[in-house]
Design an enzyme around this catalytic site. Structure first.
Site, short mmCIF file in Angstrom:
data_model
loop_
_atom_site.label_atom_id
_atom_site.label_comp_id
_atom_site.label_asym_id
_atom_site.label_seq_id
_atom_site.Cartn_x
_atom_site.Cartn_y
_atom_site.Cartn_z
N ASP A 204 -7.41 -6.40 1.13
CA ASP A 204 -8.49 -5.96 0.27
C ASP A 204 -9.76 -5.92 1.11
O ASP A 204 -9.98 -6.80 1.94
CB ASP A 204 -8.67 -6.90 -0.92
CG ASP A 204 -9.54 -6.27 -1.99
OD1 ASP A 204 -9.36 -5.08 -2.28
OD2 ASP A 204 -10.42 -6.97 -2.53
N THR B 228 0.84 -1.19 0.00
CA THR B 228 0.00 0.00 0.00
C THR B 228 0.87 1.24 0.00
O THR B 228 2.05 1.16 0.36
CB THR B 228 -0.91 0.04 1.25
OG1 THR B 228 -1.83 1.13 1.14
CG2 THR B 228 -0.13 0.22 2.53
N ASN C 246 -0.94 3.94 1.29
CA ASN C 246 -1.84 4.69 2.16
C ASN C 246 -1.16 4.87 3.53
O ASN C 246 -1.03 3.92 4.31
CB ASN C 246 -3.15 3.90 2.27
CG ASN C 246 -4.17 4.58 3.14
OD1 ASN C 246 -3.83 5.23 4.13
ND2 ASN C 246 -5.43 4.44 2.77
N ALA C 247 -0.71 6.12 3.77
CA ALA C 247 0.08 6.40 4.99
C ALA C 247 -0.72 6.08 6.26
O ALA C 247 -0.16 5.61 7.25
CB ALA C 247 0.50 7.86 5.00
N HIS C 248 -2.04 6.32 6.18
CA HIS C 248 -2.88 6.09 7.35
C HIS C 248 -2.93 4.60 7.71
O HIS C 248 -2.76 4.21 8.86
CB HIS C 248 -4.28 6.63 7.09
CG HIS C 248 -5.22 6.34 8.21
ND1 HIS C 248 -5.20 7.06 9.38
CD2 HIS C 248 -6.16 5.38 8.36
CE1 HIS C 248 -6.12 6.56 10.19
NE2 HIS C 248 -6.71 5.54 9.60
N LYS C 249 -3.12 3.75 6.67
CA LYS C 249 -3.15 2.30 6.90
C LYS C 249 -1.81 1.83 7.46
O LYS C 249 -1.74 1.00 8.36
CB LYS C 249 -3.40 1.56 5.58
CG LYS C 249 -4.84 1.50 5.15
CD LYS C 249 -4.96 0.54 3.96
CE LYS C 249 -6.32 0.53 3.35
NZ LYS C 249 -6.41 -0.37 2.18
N GLY D 137 -15.44 6.34 2.23
CA GLY D 137 -16.18 5.28 1.55
C GLY D 137 -17.66 5.27 1.91
O GLY D 137 -18.33 6.31 1.92
N TYR D 138 -18.16 4.09 2.24
CA TYR D 138 -19.59 3.91 2.51
C TYR D 138 -19.95 4.18 3.97
O TYR D 138 -21.07 3.87 4.40
CB TYR D 138 -20.01 2.48 2.12
CG TYR D 138 -19.82 2.19 0.65
CD1 TYR D 138 -20.81 2.50 -0.28
CD2 TYR D 138 -18.64 1.60 0.17
CE1 TYR D 138 -20.63 2.24 -1.63
CE2 TYR D 138 -18.45 1.34 -1.17
CZ TYR D 138 -19.44 1.66 -2.07
OH TYR D 138 -19.27 1.41 -3.41
#
Ligand code: IMP
Length: 191
Positions: A69, A8, A10-13, A149-150
């Site tokens: 995922d 990834t 994504n720095a947050h993840k 997202g949702y």
């Protein structure tokens, strides 16, 4: 110290996983290993997509690694948007993706759904999977502005707020991703 690449950027993840895993492992991002490739995500299950990421890194770099995922499965829509969560409407515009879900759900009585995360880990020549999920309900209109997202249309069971009405701490204490990452971290601590 053992190094593990997380598929990834994504720095947050990355931060979240490093914090939970602790100091026994150094977690690197794709940028850290100079991988700018668009890793394919063509599977029809979360497992397949997560494994595609680790297979790619193992084949190209021979590194120990993990990849994830996630997505939203809605029972009344036969599990959609599922692996297509990020581009359900054909674009990455989450407003459009949520609109499409709300339109397809209409007044459907069955509103049960779940967020799921699958993590694929390749370590010591072995493949492992870790899964996290959280059950909930799809509401008829957006509520809340936090998260991504949702989140604005999902209320986890046992709660009365949507994910988008919760603080990051509240969501991270119960989320599908936190559950899967917790299982990964527990496993890594045994290594
Ligand atoms: P990813 O595999 O973690 O990138 O997630 C794929 C897509 O699933 C995201 O683009 C979101 O649309 C959706 N998704 C995954 N996790 C969440 C969540 O925690 N809240 C809301 N949407 C999510």
């Amino acid at each position: 110290m053992l190094e593990l690449v997380f598929a990834t950027n994504n720095a947050h993840k990355l931060e979240e996983v490093q914090a939970i895993v602790g100091e026994a492992f150094v977690i690197k991002s794709l940028n850290d290993i100079d991988c700018q490739d668009d890793i394919p995500e063509t599977g029809v299950t979360f497992e397949e997509n997560a494994k595609q990421k680790t297979d790619y890194l193992v084949n190209k770099y021979g590194l120990y690694c993990f990849g994830d995922d996630s997505g939203l499965e809605i029972d009344a829509l036969n599990g959609e948007p599922g692996v297509y969560s990020a581009r359900y409407s054909g674009s990455r515009d989450m407003e459009k993706n949520i609109d499409l879900v709300l339109e397809r759900m209409g007044d459907h009585a069955n509103r049960t759904a779940r967020f799921k995360t699958v993590i694929s880990l390749y370590l010591n020549e072995q493949q492992h999977f870790f899964e996290g999920s959280i059950e909930g309900q799809i509401i008829k209109e957006r509520r809340g502005i936090d998260g991504f997202g949702y989140d604005p249309i999902f209320i986890p069971d046992g709660h009365d707020k949507t994910f988008a009405e919760m603080s990051a701490e509240e969501k991270n204490a119960i989320s599908h991703r936190a559950i899967a990452v917790g299982k990964l971290a527990d496993y890594l601590k045994t290594k």
